[in-house]
Design an enzyme around this catalytic site. Structure first.
Site, short mmCIF file in Angstrom:
data_model
loop_
_atom_site.label_atom_id
_atom_site.label_comp_id
_atom_site.label_asym_id
_atom_site.label_seq_id
_atom_site.Cartn_x
_atom_site.Cartn_y
_atom_site.Cartn_z
CB VAL A 12 -1.06 16.59 -42.67
CG1 VAL A 12 0.20 17.39 -42.36
CG2 VAL A 12 -1.19 15.42 -41.72
CG ASP B 13 2.47 3.04 -38.29
OD1 ASP B 13 2.39 2.01 -38.97
OD2 ASP B 13 1.86 4.09 -38.56
N1 LIG Z 1 5.80 17.28 -40.83
C1 LIG Z 1 5.34 17.11 -42.05
N2 LIG Z 1 5.79 17.84 -43.09
C2 LIG Z 1 5.32 17.65 -44.33
N3 LIG Z 1 4.38 16.73 -44.66
C3 LIG Z 1 3.87 15.98 -43.67
C4 LIG Z 1 4.32 16.11 -42.33
N4 LIG Z 1 3.64 15.22 -41.55
C5 LIG Z 1 2.83 14.55 -42.40
N5 LIG Z 1 2.96 15.00 -43.66
C6 LIG Z 1 2.23 14.49 -44.83
O1 LIG Z 1 0.85 14.47 -44.56
C7 LIG Z 1 0.26 13.26 -44.99
C8 LIG Z 1 -0.49 12.58 -43.85
O2 LIG Z 1 0.45 12.23 -42.84
P1 LIG Z 1 0.07 11.40 -41.54
O3 LIG Z 1 1.31 11.31 -40.73
O4 LIG Z 1 -1.13 11.98 -40.91
O5 LIG Z 1 -0.36 9.99 -42.06
P2 LIG Z 1 0.43 8.90 -42.92
O6 LIG Z 1 1.74 8.61 -42.27
O7 LIG Z 1 0.48 9.37 -44.33
O8 LIG Z 1 -0.55 7.66 -42.84
P3 LIG Z 1 -0.86 6.73 -41.57
O9 LIG Z 1 -1.68 7.57 -40.64
O10 LIG Z 1 -1.62 5.60 -42.14
O11 LIG Z 1 0.46 6.34 -40.99
C9 LIG Z 1 1.36 12.42 -45.59
O12 LIG Z 1 1.32 12.55 -46.97
C10 LIG Z 1 2.63 13.03 -45.05
O13 LIG Z 1 3.71 12.91 -45.95
#
Ligand SMILES: Nc1ncnc2c1ncn2[C@@H]1O[C@H](COP(=O)(O)OP(=O)(O)OP(=O)(O)O)[C@@H](O)[C@H]1O
Length: 418
Positions: A28, A136
């Site tokens: 991300v 989740d």
């Molecule tokens: N909309 C957003 N704005 C800012 N940061 C984001 C956003 N979406 C995700 N992130 C950041 O990007 C990172 C990866 O997020 P992602 O949702 O892909 O996985 P995750 O929730 O960290 O892990 P998992 O996939 O195991 O649930 C995280 O650190 C998250 O805080």
């Protein structure tokens, strides 16, 4: 050369900035939408090279998110393929609930806790009304925007649950938030699993640390039973028929008040109803929102008055940005990597956290989002919680065996749509 020149443009529209992190499905990164000036978060998902040619998990996420428009659900702004990757553009969120809970400089009042829980449940009720489970729920999937609004994110694992015959894989939940019916291997489950997870988040807001930190599924059930007493047949008649049911030694429940000495009577009453063993008797999200906890004093704090972690390096305005940042994009180490666990042997042996140190040499600078690296530090506790053992160094997510299983399952589902 201006900052604009240094930044890489994606799809002729988005100026790529630093990596924000990495989740199960991809990296991300932060970007600026040159059309609107808005700061966005782009989730880059590799499109599979398999025969079907598309990562259907991502397509599912798109479809679900488009249907789930709500102030307490993350907005999907755009979705497009680019250089063999699928890009999902979301509104940028400054921090997440996990960072709030871990921040030792933040005091959470009872009204603040009520507000964060209420926004979580409001997002969930929209999902459940559309027959969608989140599945989740965990504090780092609850993102927080500049005005304090909490929004449910990461619907990668969610799916429609309308048909009574549907069977799901039960290994998709982060263990600490997993409902007992999932831990006992139920194949058919419903919105009650999200209620259990929300209860764990509620407890975590009260305690300022994860409530039930099992190191395996069996240990997780042990922790649950130590907190609420081993369930009896009269409390949960269907329990003994669940596929992975094993008998646990009977332990009585300590008074709930002893686990949450600071909570109000209303908070404890709601918590107990959300932590009901039998999913059939567990309170629904809608009923939880109607509970007197939310209408009794103190009323929930308005979102923009909620305490949030201070931005680390630069102050963010997620809606607007100058187009001329002084420096080009900084690529930061994905902070989530250091928090992943290696394939774990379920059961009593093995240490799920042995690889925590793998990425210690990579330093993390992540403006805006909370400092995830600091999560391993001790946080102040509001009570003695030592009966549940020492705090493991890191938060487990689904392991690679779970992921392989999940992928196989999803692939099958898309090959044979119902
Ligand atoms: N909309 C957003 N704005 C800012 N940061 C984001 C956003 N979406 C995700 N992130 C950041 O990007 C990172 C990866 O997020 P992602 O949702 O892909 O996985 P995750 O929730 O960290 O892990 P998992 O996939 O195991 O649930 C995280 O650190 C998250 O805080």
């Amino acid at each position: 050369m201006t900052g604009l020149d240094l930044s890489k443009k994606v799809a002729d529209r988005y100026l790529k900035r630093e990596v924000l992190g990495e989740g199960t499905y991809g990296v991300v990164y932060k970007a600026i939408d040159t059309k609107t000036g808005q700061v966005v978060a782009i989730k880059k998902i590799r499109i599979g090279k398999q025969k079907e040619g598309v990562n259907f998990t991502a397509l599912r996420e798109i479809k679900l998110l488009k249907e789930l428009k709500d102030p307490n659900i993350i907005e999907l702004i755009d979705a497009f393929p680019h250089k063999g990757n699928l890009h999902l553009v979301f509104e940028f969120m400054e921090t997440d609930l996990e960072a709030v809970i871990r921040d030792r400089n933040i005091f959470l009042s009872p009204a603040d806790i009520k507000s964060y829980l209420q926004m979580t449940l409001k997002g969930l009720v929209v999902c459940h009304k559309k027959w969608v489970l989140h599945r989740d729920m965990k504090p780092n999937n609850l993102l927080i925007g500049p005005n304090g609004q909490l929004k449910l994110a990461d619907f990668g694992l969610a799916r429609i649950f309308g048909s009574p015959d549907r069977r799901f894989t039960h290994q998709v939940f982060a263990r600490w938030y997993r409902a007992p019916e999932l831990l006992f291997g139920t194949k058919q489950y419903g919105p009650a699993v999200d209620v259990w997870a929300a209860a764990c988040i509620f407890a975590e807001l009260l305690l300022r640390r994860p409530f039930l930190q099992g190191s395996s599924d069996i240990d997780q059930l042990g922790k649950i039973f130590a907190a609420f007493g081993t369930p009896t047949a009269s409390q949960w008649p269907d329990m003994v028929y669940l596929p992975d049911y094993v008998e646990y030694q009977y332990v009585p429940a300590p008074p709930l008040r002893s686990l949450f000495p600071m909570a109000s009577d209303d908070a404890l009453d709601l918590l107990a109803k959300m932590f009901t063993y039998d999913p059939k008797n567990r309170i629904s999200v809608q009923q939880a929102l109607e509970h007197r906890y939310f209408s009794s004093a103190p009323l929930p704090t308005v979102p923009d008055k909620l305490p949030r972690p201070a931005p680390k390096r630069e102050s963010h305005n997620s809606r607007t940005s100058d187009f001329n940042p002084p420096e080009g994009p900084t690529v930061l180490s994905p902070p989530r990597k250091s928090r992943r666990v290696m394939p774990e042997r379920e059961g009593f042996e093995g240490n799920a956290y042995q690889n925590d140190k793998l990425d210690d040499h990579v330093s993390e600078v992540r403006p805006g989002l909370g400092d995830h690296a600091s999560r391993n530090e001790q946080v102040p506790m509001s009570l003695d919680f030592s009966i549940f053992g020492a705090r493991p160094p890191n938060r487990p997510t689904i392991n690679s065996a779970d992921r392989t299983h999940l992928k196989r399952k999803l692939d099958l589902e898309f090959q044979h749509p119902e």
